[in-house]
Write a protein that holds these residues in place. Structure first.
Motif, mmCIF file in Angstrom:
data_model
loop_
_atom_site.group_PDB
_atom_site.id
_atom_site.type_symbol
_atom_site.label_atom_id
_atom_site.label_comp_id
_atom_site.label_asym_id
_atom_site.label_seq_id
_atom_site.Cartn_x
_atom_site.Cartn_y
_atom_site.Cartn_z
ATOM 1 N N GLU B 5 0.834 -1.209 0.000
ATOM 2 C CA GLU B 5 0.000 0.000 0.000
ATOM 3 C C GLU B 5 0.872 1.263 0.000
ATOM 4 N N ILE B 6 1.965 1.188 0.728
ATOM 5 C CA ILE B 6 2.886 2.340 0.720
ATOM 6 C C ILE B 6 3.397 2.578 -0.698
ATOM 7 N N LYS B 7 3.761 1.489 -1.339
ATOM 8 C CA LYS B 7 4.269 1.608 -2.711
ATOM 9 C C LYS B 7 3.206 2.243 -3.631
ATOM 10 N N LYS B 8 2.000 1.802 -3.473
ATOM 11 C CA LYS B 8 0.916 2.335 -4.294
ATOM 12 C C LYS B 8 0.747 3.844 -4.036
ATOM 13 N N GLU B 9 0.842 4.201 -2.765
ATOM 14 C CA GLU B 9 0.704 5.611 -2.401
ATOM 15 C C GLU B 9 1.832 6.461 -3.014
ATOM 16 N N ILE B 10 3.051 5.919 -2.972
ATOM 17 C CA ILE B 10 4.185 6.645 -3.560
ATOM 18 C C ILE B 10 3.982 6.818 -5.073
ATOM 19 N N LEU B 11 3.517 5.763 -5.695
ATOM 20 C CA LEU B 11 3.244 5.875 -7.140
ATOM 21 C C LEU B 11 2.200 6.950 -7.407
ATOM 22 N N ASP B 12 1.207 7.006 -6.544
ATOM 23 C CA ASP B 12 0.160 8.005 -6.705
ATOM 24 C C ASP B 12 0.737 9.424 -6.561
ATOM 25 N N ILE B 13 1.629 9.560 -5.596
ATOM 26 C CA ILE B 13 2.273 10.864 -5.383
ATOM 27 C C ILE B 13 3.133 11.233 -6.596
ATOM 28 N N LEU B 14 3.901 10.272 -7.078
ATOM 29 C CA LEU B 14 4.749 10.546 -8.252
ATOM 30 C C LEU B 14 3.887 10.950 -9.445
ATOM 31 N N GLN B 15 2.752 10.291 -9.583
ATOM 32 C CA GLN B 15 1.873 10.615 -10.704
ATOM 33 C C GLN B 15 1.300 12.029 -10.564
ATOM 34 N N ALA B 16 1.026 12.419 -9.317
ATOM 35 C CA ALA B 16 0.514 13.782 -9.096
ATOM 36 C C ALA B 16 1.593 14.815 -9.424
ATOM 37 N N ILE B 17 2.826 14.497 -9.075
ATOM 38 C CA ILE B 17 3.916 15.447 -9.314
ATOM 39 C C ILE B 17 4.273 15.504 -10.796
ATOM 40 N N ALA B 18 4.291 14.354 -11.425
ATOM 41 C CA ALA B 18 4.695 14.292 -12.834
ATOM 42 C C ALA B 18 3.620 13.570 -13.646
ATOM 43 N N PRO B 19 2.529 14.287 -13.933
ATOM 44 C CA PRO B 19 1.381 13.636 -14.567
ATOM 45 C C PRO B 19 1.683 13.035 -15.946
ATOM 46 N N ASP B 20 2.719 13.564 -16.599
ATOM 47 C CA ASP B 20 3.013 13.070 -17.942
ATOM 48 C C ASP B 20 3.931 11.853 -17.967
ATOM 49 N N GLU B 21 4.395 11.414 -16.797
ATOM 50 C CA GLU B 21 5.320 10.284 -16.768
ATOM 51 C C GLU B 21 4.562 8.958 -16.825
ATOM 52 N N ASP B 22 5.137 8.015 -17.547
ATOM 53 C CA ASP B 22 4.591 6.664 -17.544
ATOM 54 C C ASP B 22 5.348 5.869 -16.479
ATOM 55 N N LEU B 23 4.657 5.498 -15.420
ATOM 56 C CA LEU B 23 5.341 4.882 -14.289
ATOM 57 C C LEU B 23 5.186 3.369 -14.259
ATOM 58 N N THR B 24 4.591 2.822 -15.304
ATOM 59 C CA THR B 24 4.287 1.378 -15.255
ATOM 60 C C THR B 24 5.541 0.512 -15.168
ATOM 61 N N ASN B 25 6.627 0.977 -15.742
ATOM 62 C CA ASN B 25 7.831 0.140 -15.733
ATOM 63 C C ASN B 25 8.894 0.590 -14.732
ATOM 64 N N LEU B 26 8.466 1.362 -13.763
ATOM 65 C CA LEU B 26 9.399 1.870 -12.765
ATOM 66 C C LEU B 26 10.039 0.713 -12.000
ATOM 67 N N LYS B 27 11.370 0.717 -11.942
ATOM 68 C CA LYS B 27 12.065 -0.380 -11.241
ATOM 69 C C LYS B 27 12.292 -0.006 -9.778
ATOM 70 N N ASP B 28 11.965 -0.928 -8.896
ATOM 71 C CA ASP B 28 12.002 -0.647 -7.460
ATOM 72 C C ASP B 28 13.388 -0.300 -6.937
ATOM 73 N N GLU B 29 14.403 -0.944 -7.491
ATOM 74 C CA GLU B 29 15.722 -0.797 -6.873
ATOM 75 C C GLU B 29 16.568 0.286 -7.567
ATOM 76 N N VAL B 30 16.040 0.881 -8.626
ATOM 77 C CA VAL B 30 16.797 1.924 -9.334
ATOM 78 C C VAL B 30 16.323 3.313 -8.871
ATOM 79 N N SER B 31 17.286 4.229 -8.746
ATOM 80 C CA SER B 31 16.991 5.595 -8.301
ATOM 81 C C SER B 31 15.869 6.227 -9.142
ATOM 82 N N PHE B 32 14.951 6.907 -8.457
ATOM 83 C CA PHE B 32 13.884 7.612 -9.182
ATOM 84 C C PHE B 32 14.472 8.538 -10.240
ATOM 85 N N ARG B 33 15.536 9.221 -9.837
ATOM 86 C CA ARG B 33 16.086 10.252 -10.719
ATOM 87 C C ARG B 33 16.620 9.694 -12.032
ATOM 88 N N ASP B 34 16.988 8.411 -12.004
ATOM 89 C CA ASP B 34 17.476 7.818 -13.249
ATOM 90 C C ASP B 34 16.331 7.358 -14.142
#
Ligand SMILES: Cc1cc2nc3c(=O)[nH]c(=O)nc-3n(C[C@H](O)[C@H](O)[C@H](O)COP(=O)(O)OP(=O)(O)OC[C@H]3O[C@@H](n4cnc5c(N)ncnc54)[C@H](O)[C@@H]3O)c2cc1C
Lengths: 472, 85
Positions: B5-34
């Motif tokens: 649930e925490i992960k889902k919430e973080i994804l939701d926050i990221l989507q709010a901050i960057a609405p144009d980003e496609d987050l479906t393939n976000l890798k858990d262990e790689v830095s967000f910034r990369d």
């Protein structure tokens, strides 16, 4: 008690307000005027809508672009690219005697134009572009270097140096005759590399979006509420006192009134003057500074047909009538040697604008315009309207037979609407990039923080709110 | 909240901050910034959104913990275990 009081409902104040209200602060924006917008507002006159100021938005990158100021601003305000309904420019030019350089939102056009007019300067231009890209906004070490000197070293054609400086100075140099390298790089990217655009509905669309968002988030906006005094106790701001005597308490105050103007509002005694730039250890930033002197007159002509139909399809023409471009406070009431001609019609809209207009901006002397009595002021406006137009039609098709209504504003108008000393459009040449003042909870944003223009001032409001008012 | 649930919430926050980003393939262990275009201002917004949504205060020294999804969830786990999803 407010968490933050913001002085001024211009672009920077509204943007700061959105950030703070979004994160649940109790915020109040105080604006002394009867309307929002500051330097960039809008009005209706004899049945037509006009913008004050807006020629074009800078930093226009296409929808979906993730980097750059526009994308960042949209993310920070939780807005979408489509909200701004921006149409790109059709194409602009820099016109000097015998030489014209066209540019668009594609840098390759400018490169090709330089290749045509100055074939031996192309490599230097490529190097300049690389240096501008490399310039790091966050590293202040080269920020104040002279752009003019740097360009003079880089190019062997002095005329090209002047032609590159002209539009960038007109759109954002508070420094006379020269430009800080940092500001040059920011403006070069904003105008030549990203580009120009305009919402179909003009600046009112942007202002309405900002104010609606701010209010929806619970922000308070008080118009006709000029701040007369910033109340200071023990090195801290405790609140502000309005013209009518009303007192409002706040934990932070963020002011877009300008550096000198804000310092004068503080009731903690005469400004302490500290020699040297910006700061003396332990004393904080020097309070005394030059408020800036560069001001503008602008003429607005309503036309009976679209400029494109009379052979004028350029979006913006920056003109100068001699090989050297003089960016200084005007000695004459208006400096007729150079200027900016803009037609709001010449953007790539889906449907044409209702009205056809051409506007011309030139440097003007605040000292001259502010001392005129009421009837002389009216008369001088008419005289200089004609002279400015006569000067401009040397560079674009003569549209004077198509004029059906006119208006004009002067440095006096700018003072009236924004309260900025000397009607200085870009404020003090000395910026306060970190926004701090001699008081621990008073900060500046907008023009005198360092970012100018619409996108710049919005960015300034956002970053100063983030940096100083959101963290505790 | 569970870690999922925490992960889902973080994804939701990221989507709010960057609405144009496609987050479906976000890798858990790689830095967000990369993986997403986030500058320091956006990064601060992750912290601010957590405060706005869940009243969680994150001290500035701990911001580095919010580097990737994996490290963020690990950091937030004790702070958010009592938050109702
Ligand atoms: C002729 C002209 C053309 C321009 N063209 C363009 C363009 O094409 N593109 C572009 O991007 N930018 C353009 N600009 C620049 C742009 O308008 C400004 O950089 C920007 O609007 C500055 O915003 P700001 O919030 O910093 O300041 P301001 O807009 O000056 O806001 C300050 C506000 O504070 C209020 N205030 C001051 N003192 C007090 C007080 N004591 N109490 C309460 N309120 C107070 C003022 O009334 C004002 O509303 C142009 C400007 C002019 C004048």
């Amino acid at each position: 008690m407010y968490d933050t009081i913001i002085i001024g409902a211009g672009m920077s104040g509204l943007a700061a307000g959105i950030r703070l209200a979004y994160f649940d602060q109790r915020v109040c924006i105080l604006e002394r005027h009867t309307t929002i917008g500051g330097l960039n507002s809008f009005y209706r006159l004899r049945g037509r809508d006009y913008d004050v100021g807006l020629h074009a938005l800078t930093n226009i990158t296409p929808k979906g672009t993730k980097k750059g100021p526009l994308a960042r601003l949209l993310r920070q305000l939780r807005m979408s690219w489509d909200d701004f309904q921006i149409s790109p420019q059709l194409g602009s030019q820099i016109a000097f005697p015998g030489v014209r350089l066209g540019f668009s939102n594609d840098l390759d056009l400018l490169r090709a134009e330089i290749g045509r007019e100055f074939p031996r300067q192309v490599d230097s231009f490529t190097r300049l572009v690389e240096q501008v890209i490399e310039y790091d906004d966050l590293d202040p070490s080269h920020a104040e270097m002279s752009a003019r000197e740097h360009l003079t070293d880089l190019f062997s054609e002095p005329l090209l140096v002047e032609m590159l400086l002209c539009p960038l100075m007109f759109y954002g140099s508070a420094r006379e005759h020269d430009m800080d390298w940092g500001q040059f790089s920011i403006m070069f990217r904003s105008i030549f590399m990203e580009g120009l655009g305009r919402p179909h509905a003009g600046v009112r669309l942007i202002l309405k979006l900002l104010v609606r968002k701010y209010r929806a988030l619970g922000g308070e906006l008080k118009l006709k509420s000029g701040v007369e005094r910033i109340a200071v106790e023990d090195g801290r701001v405790v609140g502000v006192v309005l013209k009518g005597g009303q007192q409002l308490a706040a934990r932070h105050v963020l002011s877009s009134a300008g550096w000198c103007e804000t310092m004068r509002l503080c009731d903690d005694g005469q400004p302490v003057s500290i020699p040297g730039k910006n700061s003396a250890p332990g004393n904080g930033p020097a309070r005394n500074r030059n408020a800036g002197r560069l001001s503008f007159c602008e003429t607005i002509a309503a036309l009976d047909m679209e400029p494109g139909k009379m052979g004028h399809s350029g979006t913006i023409t920056f003109f100068n009538d001699s090989p050297r471009f003089d960016w200084r406070q005007s000695e004459a009431p208006c400096d007729l040697r150079s200027g900016v001609i803009c037609s709001p019609n010449n953007f790539d809209y889906q449907r044409p604008l209702d009205d056809a207009t051409i506007r011309i901006t030139v440097l003007a002397s605040h000292a001259y315009w502010q001392q005129l009595g009421e009837s002389a002021y009216k008369l001088e406006k008419l005289r200089w309207y004609d002279r400015i137009t006569e000067s401009a039609v040397r560079f674009v098709p003569d549209y004077r037979l198509h004029v059906i209504d006119t208006d004009m504003f002067t440095p006096t108008t700018i003072v009236r609407f924004t309260g900025h000393d000397n009607g200085a459009i870009y404020g003090s040449p000395e910026k306060q990039f970190d926004g701090v003042t001699h008081l621990e909870n008073l900060f500046v944003c907008g023009t005198d923080q360092g970012f100018v223009g619409i996108i710049g001032s919005i960015t300034s409001g956002i970053s100063m709110a983030n940096m100083h008012c959101l963290r505790d | 909240m569970t870690n999922a649930e925490i992960k889902k919430e973080i994804l939701d926050i990221l989507q709010a901050i960057a609405p144009d980003e496609d987050l479906t393939n976000l890798k858990d262990e790689v830095s967000f910034r990369d993986q997403i275009e986030l500058d320091s201002m956006d990064f601060l917004d992750i912290v601010m959104e957590l405060r706005k949504r869940h009243r969680i205060q994150i001290p500035e020294d701990d911001y580095i913990q919010l580097d990737s999804m994996q490290s963020t969830v690990a950091y937030l786990e004790p702070l958010m275990k009592d938050v109702v999803a």
